[in-house]
Scaffold this active site. Sequence first.
Site, mmCIF file in Angstrom:
data_model
loop_
_atom_site.group_PDB
_atom_site.id
_atom_site.type_symbol
_atom_site.label_atom_id
_atom_site.label_comp_id
_atom_site.label_asym_id
_atom_site.label_seq_id
_atom_site.Cartn_x
_atom_site.Cartn_y
_atom_site.Cartn_z
ATOM 1 N N HIS A 49 0.874 -1.174 0.000
ATOM 2 C CA HIS A 49 0.000 0.000 0.000
ATOM 3 C C HIS A 49 0.909 1.221 0.000
ATOM 4 C CE1 HIS A 49 -3.659 2.277 0.692
ATOM 5 N NE2 HIS A 49 -2.888 3.080 1.394
ATOM 6 N N CYS A 50 0.771 2.055 -1.013
ATOM 7 C CA CYS A 50 1.660 3.202 -1.174
ATOM 8 C C CYS A 50 0.972 4.475 -0.667
ATOM 9 C CB CYS A 50 2.036 3.366 -2.645
ATOM 10 S SG CYS A 50 3.159 4.729 -2.924
ATOM 11 N N PRO A 51 1.548 5.142 0.324
ATOM 12 C CA PRO A 51 0.927 6.375 0.819
ATOM 13 C C PRO A 51 1.062 7.535 -0.167
ATOM 14 C CG PRO A 51 2.965 5.945 1.989
ATOM 15 C CD PRO A 51 2.711 4.762 1.102
ATOM 16 N N ASN A 54 -1.819 6.880 -2.387
ATOM 17 C CA ASN A 54 -2.978 6.541 -1.556
ATOM 18 C C ASN A 54 -3.782 5.406 -2.173
ATOM 19 O OD1 ASN A 54 -4.640 6.702 0.653
ATOM 20 N ND2 ASN A 54 -5.984 8.225 -0.261
ATOM 21 N N ASN A 55 -3.067 4.359 -2.560
ATOM 22 C CA ASN A 55 -3.696 3.209 -3.186
ATOM 23 C C ASN A 55 -2.774 2.009 -3.044
ATOM 24 O OD1 ASN A 55 -5.597 1.782 -4.561
ATOM 25 N ND2 ASN A 55 -5.385 2.889 -6.492
#
Length: 125
Positions: A49-51, A54-55
Amino acid sequence: LKRRAKKLGMWDLDGDGVPRYCWECEMIKPDRSHHCSMCRLCVLRFDHHCPWINNCVGLHNHKFFMCFLFWSVCCAAVVAWYQHDRAWGCVSIGRLRIHCNMEVSVNYLFLISFGIAEGLLLLMH
């Protein structure tokens, strides 16, 4: 549960020979998927999950995430190239120092460290 999984064309079974079930989504978990606790859904070929975006990075957006990393590293390199003279260009005439901008130097160092971090992330993937 087994009949329904075979009807859907899923063959990934847990240790007991039962199709994998996601208790959070309350559905049969597709092959090669994992549940993301941030997005609250199962993602095919879940990477992380990549901040920044945001996905979740998975099967359907991995290529776009790699393009994002590549072009942001290129952008950081181009900006660093053009800012190099301004960041370290404290002109000295004899003992007199003219034009030394500390804010530009700090921004330049941040940009370099950001570019290196993203470059390492790109190489890792």
